[in-house]
Design an enzyme around this catalytic site. Structure first.
Site, PDB file in Angstrom:
ATOM      1  N   MET A   1      23.610 -57.246  26.536  1.00 50.62           N
ATOM      2  CA  MET A   1      23.838 -58.689  26.391  1.00 50.62           C
ATOM      3  C   MET A   1      22.577 -59.477  26.714  1.00 50.62           C
ATOM      4  SD  MET A   1      27.430 -58.937  28.384  1.00 50.62           S
ATOM      5  CE  MET A   1      28.807 -57.862  27.972  1.00 50.62           C
TER       6      MET A   1
ATOM      7  N   MET B   1      36.060 -56.575  17.684  1.00 51.64           N
ATOM      8  CA  MET B   1      36.135 -57.086  19.059  1.00 51.64           C
ATOM      9  C   MET B   1      37.524 -57.677  19.294  1.00 51.64           C
ATOM     10  SD  MET B   1      33.356 -56.376  20.641  1.00 51.64           S
ATOM     11  CE  MET B   1      33.839 -57.208  22.167  1.00 51.64           C
TER      12      MET B   1
ATOM     13  N   HIS C   1      26.140 -51.097  21.872  1.00 51.12           N
ATOM     14  CA  HIS C   1      26.689 -52.341  21.316  1.00 51.12           C
ATOM     15  C   HIS C   1      25.747 -53.487  21.674  1.00 51.12           C
ATOM     16  CE1 HIS C   1      30.302 -55.399  21.648  1.00 51.12           C
ATOM     17  NE2 HIS C   1      29.475 -55.685  20.654  1.00 51.12           N
TER      18      HIS C   1
ATOM     19  N   ASP D   1      26.854 -51.618  26.728  1.00 49.03           N
ATOM     20  CA  ASP D   1      26.962 -53.033  26.334  1.00 49.03           C
ATOM     21  C   ASP D   1      25.686 -53.782  26.691  1.00 49.03           C
ATOM     22  OD1 ASP D   1      29.616 -53.501  25.212  1.00 49.03           O
ATOM     23  OD2 ASP D   1      30.356 -52.792  27.155  1.00 49.03           O
TER      24      ASP D   1
ATOM     25  N   MET E   1      24.742 -57.131  21.798  1.00 51.18           N
ATOM     26  CA  MET E   1      25.235 -58.517  21.730  1.00 51.18           C
ATOM     27  C   MET E   1      24.031 -59.432  21.914  1.00 51.18           C
ATOM     28  SD  MET E   1      28.656 -57.758  23.915  1.00 51.18           S
ATOM     29  CE  MET E   1      28.000 -56.198  24.504  1.00 51.18           C
TER      30      MET E   1
ATOM     31  N   ASP F   1      37.186 -52.825  20.884  1.00 47.40           N
ATOM     32  CA  ASP F   1      36.515 -53.041  22.173  1.00 47.40           C
ATOM     33  C   ASP F   1      37.015 -54.337  22.809  1.00 47.40           C
ATOM     34  OD1 ASP F   1      34.677 -53.186  24.256  1.00 47.40           O
ATOM     35  OD2 ASP F   1      32.932 -53.543  22.956  1.00 47.40           O
TER      36      ASP F   1
ATOM     37  N   SER G   1      33.102 -47.797  28.593  1.00 43.34           N
ATOM     38  CA  SER G   1      31.959 -48.707  28.794  1.00 43.34           C
ATOM     39  C   SER G   1      31.563 -48.724  30.259  1.00 43.34           C
ATOM     40  CB  SER G   1      32.324 -50.129  28.362  1.00 43.34           C
ATOM     41  OG  SER G   1      31.286 -51.005  28.778  1.00 43.34           O
TER      42      SER G   1
ATOM     43  N   HIS H   1      29.823 -45.923  25.996  1.00 37.91           N
ATOM     44  CA  HIS H   1      29.557 -47.214  25.350  1.00 37.91           C
ATOM     45  C   HIS H   1      28.628 -48.041  26.242  1.00 37.91           C
ATOM     46  CE1 HIS H   1      30.830 -50.531  22.619  1.00 37.91           C
ATOM     47  NE2 HIS H   1      30.838 -51.312  23.686  1.00 37.91           N
TER      48      HIS H   1
HETATM   49  C1  DX5 Z   1      32.639 -57.043  26.173  1.00 36.51           C
HETATM   50  C2  DX5 Z   1      32.110 -55.648  25.968  1.00 36.51           C
HETATM   51  C3  DX5 Z   1      33.101 -54.595  26.199  1.00 36.51           C
HETATM   52  C4  DX5 Z   1      33.643 -54.561  27.586  1.00 36.51           C
HETATM   53  C5  DX5 Z   1      35.055 -54.070  27.534  1.00 36.51           C
HETATM   54  O1  DX5 Z   1      31.643 -57.946  25.915  1.00 36.51           O
HETATM   55  O2  DX5 Z   1      31.633 -55.503  24.636  1.00 36.51           O
HETATM   56  O3  DX5 Z   1      32.600 -53.325  25.843  1.00 36.51           O
HETATM   57  O4  DX5 Z   1      32.918 -53.742  28.452  1.00 36.51           O
HETATM   58  O5  DX5 Z   1      35.570 -54.230  28.789  1.00 36.51           O
HETATM   59  P1  DX5 Z   1      37.088 -54.143  29.124  1.00 36.51           P
HETATM   60  O6  DX5 Z   1      37.553 -52.780  28.767  1.00 36.51           O
HETATM   61  O7  DX5 Z   1      37.088 -54.424  30.573  1.00 36.51           O
HETATM   62  O8  DX5 Z   1      37.797 -55.214  28.338  1.00 36.51           O
HETATM   63 ZN    ZN Z   2      31.130 -53.401  23.912  1.00 35.32          ZN
END
Ligand code: DX5
Ligand code: ZN
Length: 221
Positions: free
Chosen positions: A40, A141, A70, A38, A72, A179, A11, A36
């Protein structure tokens, strides 16, 4: 019985956001097949990351690497088209918000993209069960989404086992992705439970020996 080769999907949330392209270039150096992304919205999760324009610009850096996206978001249904147009090849949406999840999964596939569903740590696997025929991946998750660098939550392990059991019983043909808090200790445990696709942000970008960390996440070490 479904068989998937293990994939590691780093990620770039853990990269420098003023230079996300550099984060992608770091990933590209290690010949990884997936990255990946992310996304948000500051609403479904208490943080904001980046949007479709950023994905589109990252796509210009490399046209090959698989964009594992991904979402969110409270209303992912309103954005799937934009992310697919930007270059996403897998779009994963959460089951928790109130919108037409099945309809959105169908739309993702109709647009020629792979479809995934994601479950928060306190969402039972049962919530995904009826949707399994509609998905290419289930994301378990192992932290509450919103931030990188959090500690792995144990409830992910039995959930991976349940999903693997259903998959082995012929309910769908989907990857099992994990993840959050994935490191050299938690990665082998997730793989042993039945996961085949691991995401890591913090541990990947911090790793001094990245090839060794990648091998651990692929179950090669
Ligand atoms: C969290 C994300 C993850 C995050 C994982 O909201 O969906 O993909 O980047 O990060 P680490 O590996 O630092 O836990
Ligand atoms: Zn993620």
């Amino acid at each position: 019985m479904a068989f998937f080769k293990n994939i590691f999907s780093p990620s770039i949330l853990a990269a420098d956001h003023a230079a996300l392209g550099e984060g992608l270039r770091t990933v590209l150096k290690y010949n990884l097949s997936w990255v990946h992304l992310d996304i948000m919205d500051g609403n479904f999760v208490p943080n904001i990351s980046f949007g479709p324009q950023t994905v589109k610009d990252l796509r210009k850096i490399d046209g090959e690497i698989f964009f594992d996206t991904h979402l969110m978001l409270v209303r992912p249904d309103k954005f799937v088209e934009k992310f697919i147009a930007a270059g996403s090849q897998l779009v994963t949406i959460h089951v928790e918000p109130n919108y037409d999840v099945a309809g959105t999964l169908k739309k993702i596939r109709e647009l020629g993209c792979l479809a995934g569903i994601s479950l928060n740590p306190d969402t039972p696997a049962e919530k995904a069960r009826a949707l399994l025929p509609l998905v290419d991946l289930v994301l378990v998750m192992s932290v509450f989404p919103g931030f990188g660098g959090q500690a792995f939550i144990e409830s992910a392990i039995p959930k991976i086992e349940t999903l693997a059991k259903w998959r082995n019983g012929g309910e769908g043909n989907f990857r099992i992705q994990v993840d959050g808090g994935i490191d050299a200790t938690t990665a082998p445990r997730c793989l042993a439970a039945g996961a085949d696709t691991l995401v890591a942000g913090t541990a990947f970008f911090k790793a001094h020996d990245k090839p060794a960390f990648i091998a651990i996440c692929r179950g090669e070490k």
